[in-house]
Scaffold this motif. Structure first.
Motif, PDB file in Angstrom:
ATOM      1  N   ALA A   1     -16.579  59.409  71.569  1.00 33.82           N
ATOM      2  CA  ALA A   1     -17.336  58.715  72.616  1.00 33.82           C
ATOM      3  C   ALA A   1     -18.164  57.564  72.051  1.00 33.82           C
ATOM      4  CB  ALA A   1     -18.244  59.715  73.335  1.00 33.82           C
ATOM      5  N   PRO A   2     -18.447  56.558  72.889  1.00 30.52           N
ATOM      6  CA  PRO A   2     -19.281  55.436  72.444  1.00 30.52           C
ATOM      7  C   PRO A   2     -20.735  55.853  72.280  1.00 30.52           C
ATOM      8  CG  PRO A   2     -18.800  55.236  74.784  1.00 30.52           C
ATOM      9  CD  PRO A   2     -18.002  56.411  74.282  1.00 30.52           C
ATOM     10  N   THR A   3     -21.477  55.053  71.524  1.00 25.48           N
ATOM     11  CA  THR A   3     -22.900  55.293  71.289  1.00 25.48           C
ATOM     12  C   THR A   3     -23.660  53.983  71.503  1.00 25.48           C
ATOM     13  OG1 THR A   3     -22.996  54.675  68.948  1.00 25.48           O
ATOM     14  CG2 THR A   3     -22.228  56.927  69.450  1.00 25.48           C
ATOM     15  N   PRO A   4     -24.981  54.045  71.558  1.00 20.65           N
ATOM     16  CA  PRO A   4     -25.757  52.799  71.624  1.00 20.65           C
ATOM     17  C   PRO A   4     -25.567  51.916  70.390  1.00 20.65           C
ATOM     18  CG  PRO A   4     -27.108  54.658  72.290  1.00 20.65           C
ATOM     19  CD  PRO A   4     -25.840  55.226  71.732  1.00 20.65           C
ATOM     20  N   CYS A   5     -25.097  52.493  69.281  1.00 19.07           N
ATOM     21  CA  CYS A   5     -24.759  51.716  68.074  1.00 19.07           C
ATOM     22  C   CYS A   5     -23.319  51.242  68.250  1.00 19.07           C
ATOM     23  CB  CYS A   5     -24.870  52.583  66.822  1.00 19.07           C
ATOM     24  SG  CYS A   5     -26.483  53.304  66.559  1.00 19.07           S
ATOM     25  N   THR A   6     -23.131  50.012  68.657  1.00 16.70           N
ATOM     26  CA  THR A   6     -21.809  49.547  69.073  1.00 16.70           C
ATOM     27  C   THR A   6     -20.754  49.621  67.967  1.00 16.70           C
ATOM     28  OG1 THR A   6     -22.485  47.277  68.601  1.00 16.70           O
ATOM     29  CG2 THR A   6     -22.716  48.053  70.880  1.00 16.70           C
ATOM     30  N   ASP A   7     -21.177  49.684  66.706  1.00 18.79           N
ATOM     31  CA  ASP A   7     -20.216  49.765  65.603  1.00 18.79           C
ATOM     32  C   ASP A   7     -19.710  51.189  65.375  1.00 18.79           C
ATOM     33  OD1 ASP A   7     -20.467  47.069  65.179  1.00 18.79           O
ATOM     34  OD2 ASP A   7     -21.897  47.280  63.538  1.00 18.79           O
ATOM     35  N   TRP A   8     -20.331  52.180  66.008  1.00 19.15           N
ATOM     36  CA  TRP A   8     -19.987  53.571  65.743  1.00 19.15           C
ATOM     37  C   TRP A   8     -19.694  54.331  67.014  1.00 19.15           C
ATOM     38  CZ3 TRP A   8     -25.046  53.963  62.577  1.00 19.15           C
ATOM     39  CH2 TRP A   8     -24.812  53.532  61.262  1.00 19.15           C
ATOM     40  N   ASP A   9     -18.689  55.201  66.947  1.00 15.24           N
ATOM     41  CA  ASP A   9     -18.542  56.229  67.963  1.00 15.24           C
ATOM     42  C   ASP A   9     -19.409  57.413  67.540  1.00 15.24           C
ATOM     43  OD1 ASP A   9     -17.087  57.379  65.854  1.00 15.24           O
ATOM     44  OD2 ASP A   9     -15.154  57.289  66.888  1.00 15.24           O
ATOM     45  N   VAL A  10     -19.364  58.506  68.297  1.00 15.25           N
ATOM     46  CA  VAL A  10     -20.210  59.657  67.973  1.00 15.25           C
ATOM     47  C   VAL A  10     -19.900  60.192  66.579  1.00 15.25           C
ATOM     48  CG1 VAL A  10     -20.716  62.067  68.596  1.00 15.25           C
ATOM     49  CG2 VAL A  10     -20.678  60.293  70.367  1.00 15.25           C
ATOM     50  N   ARG A  11     -18.623  60.234  66.215  1.00 13.45           N
ATOM     51  CA  ARG A  11     -18.250  60.719  64.879  1.00 13.45           C
ATOM     52  C   ARG A  11     -18.887  59.861  63.785  1.00 13.45           C
ATOM     53  NH1 ARG A  11     -14.124  63.841  63.405  1.00 13.45           N
ATOM     54  NH2 ARG A  11     -13.007  63.428  65.347  1.00 13.45           N
ATOM     55  N   GLY A  12     -18.769  58.547  63.895  1.00  6.27           N
ATOM     56  CA  GLY A  12     -19.336  57.654  62.892  1.00  6.27           C
ATOM     57  C   GLY A  12     -20.852  57.769  62.822  1.00  6.27           C
ATOM     58  N   LEU A  13     -21.493  57.871  63.989  1.00  5.79           N
ATOM     59  CA  LEU A  13     -22.941  58.015  64.030  1.00  5.79           C
ATOM     60  C   LEU A  13     -23.371  59.338  63.403  1.00  5.79           C
ATOM     61  CD1 LEU A  13     -25.789  57.205  64.953  1.00  5.79           C
ATOM     62  CD2 LEU A  13     -25.215  58.140  67.210  1.00  5.79           C
ATOM     63  N   ALA A  14     -22.677  60.416  63.745  1.00  8.40           N
ATOM     64  CA  ALA A  14     -23.017  61.733  63.187  1.00  8.40           C
ATOM     65  C   ALA A  14     -22.855  61.733  61.671  1.00  8.40           C
ATOM     66  CB  ALA A  14     -22.151  62.812  63.823  1.00  8.40           C
ATOM     67  N   ASN A  15     -21.797  61.124  61.182  1.00  7.43           N
ATOM     68  CA  ASN A  15     -21.591  61.071  59.731  1.00  7.43           C
ATOM     69  C   ASN A  15     -22.689  60.259  59.052  1.00  7.43           C
ATOM     70  OD1 ASN A  15     -19.266  62.677  59.173  1.00  7.43           O
ATOM     71  ND2 ASN A  15     -18.005  61.128  60.164  1.00  7.43           N
ATOM     72  N   HIS A  16     -23.102  59.163  59.647  1.00 12.91           N
ATOM     73  CA  HIS A  16     -24.202  58.359  59.101  1.00 12.91           C
ATOM     74  C   HIS A  16     -25.488  59.190  59.064  1.00 12.91           C
ATOM     75  CE1 HIS A  16     -26.678  54.764  58.385  1.00 12.91           C
ATOM     76  NE2 HIS A  16     -27.504  55.267  59.296  1.00 12.91           N
ATOM     77  N   LEU A  17     -25.759  59.886  60.158  1.00 14.32           N
ATOM     78  CA  LEU A  17     -26.961  60.706  60.252  1.00 14.32           C
ATOM     79  C   LEU A  17     -26.965  61.796  59.183  1.00 14.32           C
ATOM     80  CD1 LEU A  17     -29.423  60.764  62.182  1.00 14.32           C
ATOM     81  CD2 LEU A  17     -28.191  62.459  63.537  1.00 14.32           C
ATOM     82  N   VAL A  18     -25.852  62.502  59.045  1.00  9.45           N
ATOM     83  CA  VAL A  18     -25.770  63.583  58.049  1.00  9.45           C
ATOM     84  C   VAL A  18     -25.940  63.024  56.641  1.00  9.45           C
ATOM     85  CG1 VAL A  18     -24.268  65.332  57.015  1.00  9.45           C
ATOM     86  CG2 VAL A  18     -24.351  65.087  59.511  1.00  9.45           C
ATOM     87  N   LEU A  19     -25.241  61.942  56.339  1.00  6.90           N
ATOM     88  CA  LEU A  19     -25.274  61.392  54.987  1.00  6.90           C
ATOM     89  C   LEU A  19     -26.681  60.944  54.588  1.00  6.90           C
ATOM     90  CD1 LEU A  19     -23.807  60.440  52.403  1.00  6.90           C
ATOM     91  CD2 LEU A  19     -23.391  58.267  53.581  1.00  6.90           C
ATOM     92  N   TYR A  20     -27.285  60.105  55.414  1.00  5.81           N
ATOM     93  CA  TYR A  20     -28.528  59.470  54.985  1.00  5.81           C
ATOM     94  C   TYR A  20     -29.790  60.269  55.289  1.00  5.81           C
ATOM     95  CZ  TYR A  20     -25.731  55.520  53.708  1.00  5.81           C
ATOM     96  OH  TYR A  20     -24.794  54.735  53.112  1.00  5.81           O
ATOM     97  N   THR A  21     -29.791  61.058  56.362  1.00 10.88           N
ATOM     98  CA  THR A  21     -31.029  61.752  56.708  1.00 10.88           C
ATOM     99  C   THR A  21     -31.116  63.166  56.148  1.00 10.88           C
ATOM    100  OG1 THR A  21     -30.239  62.645  58.832  1.00 10.88           O
ATOM    101  CG2 THR A  21     -31.211  60.417  58.838  1.00 10.88           C
ATOM    102  N   SER A  22     -30.024  63.686  55.608  1.00 10.20           N
ATOM    103  CA  SER A  22     -30.124  65.017  54.986  1.00 10.20           C
ATOM    104  C   SER A  22     -29.789  64.928  53.502  1.00 10.20           C
ATOM    105  CB  SER A  22     -29.238  66.036  55.706  1.00 10.20           C
ATOM    106  OG  SER A  22     -27.862  65.738  55.593  1.00 10.20           O
ATOM    107  N   HIS A  23     -28.579  64.506  53.171  1.00 11.02           N
ATOM    108  CA  HIS A  23     -28.221  64.353  51.751  1.00 11.02           C
ATOM    109  C   HIS A  23     -29.066  63.240  51.115  1.00 11.02           C
ATOM    110  CE1 HIS A  23     -24.861  67.151  51.816  1.00 11.02           C
ATOM    111  NE2 HIS A  23     -24.535  66.639  52.990  1.00 11.02           N
ATOM    112  N   GLY A  24     -29.154  62.108  51.794  1.00 17.91           N
ATOM    113  CA  GLY A  24     -29.941  61.001  51.268  1.00 17.91           C
ATOM    114  C   GLY A  24     -31.404  61.371  51.097  1.00 17.91           C
ATOM    115  N   LEU A  25     -31.940  62.089  52.070  1.00 15.89           N
ATOM    116  CA  LEU A  25     -33.336  62.501  51.996  1.00 15.89           C
ATOM    117  C   LEU A  25     -33.582  63.387  50.782  1.00 15.89           C
ATOM    118  CD1 LEU A  25     -36.119  62.474  53.425  1.00 15.89           C
ATOM    119  CD2 LEU A  25     -35.360  64.475  54.718  1.00 15.89           C
ATOM    120  N   GLU A  26     -32.686  64.357  50.546  1.00 20.04           N
ATOM    121  CA  GLU A  26     -32.860  65.237  49.389  1.00 20.04           C
ATOM    122  C   GLU A  26     -32.683  64.475  48.079  1.00 20.04           C
ATOM    123  OE1 GLU A  26     -31.440  69.578  47.778  1.00 20.04           O
ATOM    124  OE2 GLU A  26     -29.920  68.312  48.707  1.00 20.04           O
ATOM    125  N   HIS A  27     -31.653  63.643  48.005  1.00 21.51           N
ATOM    126  CA  HIS A  27     -31.407  62.905  46.769  1.00 21.51           C
ATOM    127  C   HIS A  27     -32.562  61.959  46.435  1.00 21.51           C
ATOM    128  CE1 HIS A  27     -27.377  64.559  47.005  1.00 21.51           C
ATOM    129  NE2 HIS A  27     -27.171  64.106  45.784  1.00 21.51           N
TER     130      HIS A  27
END
Length: 194
Positions: free
Chosen positions: A31-57
């Motif tokens: 599905a589309p998201t307010p971030c026009t470059d990402w669908d829900v999958r792309g947005l979710a992957n960005h969120l997981v990468l940077y806000t959980s793994h990135g936060l810990e690293h």
């Protein structure tokens, strides 16, 4: 900004992002998201990468492994539970007052640790809202968290726009809640619906 100012809002926004992730159905990933470059999958992957793994690293002062940057976290059926668990590990790392001292090397620049934490709080709140809107869920954060996010957005807006991280601001009245004004300042339409 310091630990006492940022950490409560970091944990609040992380809990809300985790709750929203649990509400994403597999059928919504394209599905589309307010971030026009990402669908829900792309947005979710960005969120997981940077806000959980990135936060810990960032707390551990370690670079993110390249393998994580190319991973589709949503390919795992329990990705939301794994995201929540990773967020918990990251928040535990940031619960140590020592982590808030000094600078964090991002590879291309260094920033004070508290500033990194505030930026990731903004990511959790704004992209949490994006994910909620894209999947028909509510997004709830406190007025205090909204005010922190607005301060971070206003401080860093010019840099984000240089790298196309924010779009042209959308008008919002001064009387609007702080988080709504933060969304508008990033170029998001606070009234966006899927």
């Amino acid at each position: 900004m310091d630990k006492d100012t940022v950490y409560p809002h970091l944990t609040e926004c992380a809990a809300e992002a985790a709750r929203i992730a649990h509400g994403v159905a597999a059928g919504q990933l394209p599905a589309p998201t307010p971030c026009t470059d990402w669908d829900v999958r792309g947005l979710a992957n960005h969120l997981v990468l940077y806000t959980s793994h990135g936060l810990e690293h960032r707390a551990l002062r370690k670079p993110l492994p390249d393998a994580l940057a190319s991973r589709d976290f949503t390919a795992d059926t329990d990705w939301a539970a794994r995201y929540a668990a990773q967020l918990d590990r990251a928040l535990t790392a940031w619960s140590d007052p020592v982590v808030w001292e000094g600078e964090v090397d991002l590879g291309f620049t260094t920033m004070p640790a508290a500033e990194i934490a505030s930026l990731i709080t903004k990511e959790l709140a704004v992209h949490g809202w994006d994910l909620a809107r894209a999947t028909g869920q509510d997004h709830r954060i406190s007025d205090g968290a909204g005010a922190l996010v607005l301060a971070v957005v206003e401080q860093h807006a010019d840099v984000y726009r240089q790298y196309d991280g924010f779009a042209t601001p959308v008008p919002a009245p001064d009387s609007a809640p702080a988080f709504r004004r933060a969304l508008a300042a990033t170029g998001r339409d606070p009234g966006w619906t899927a």
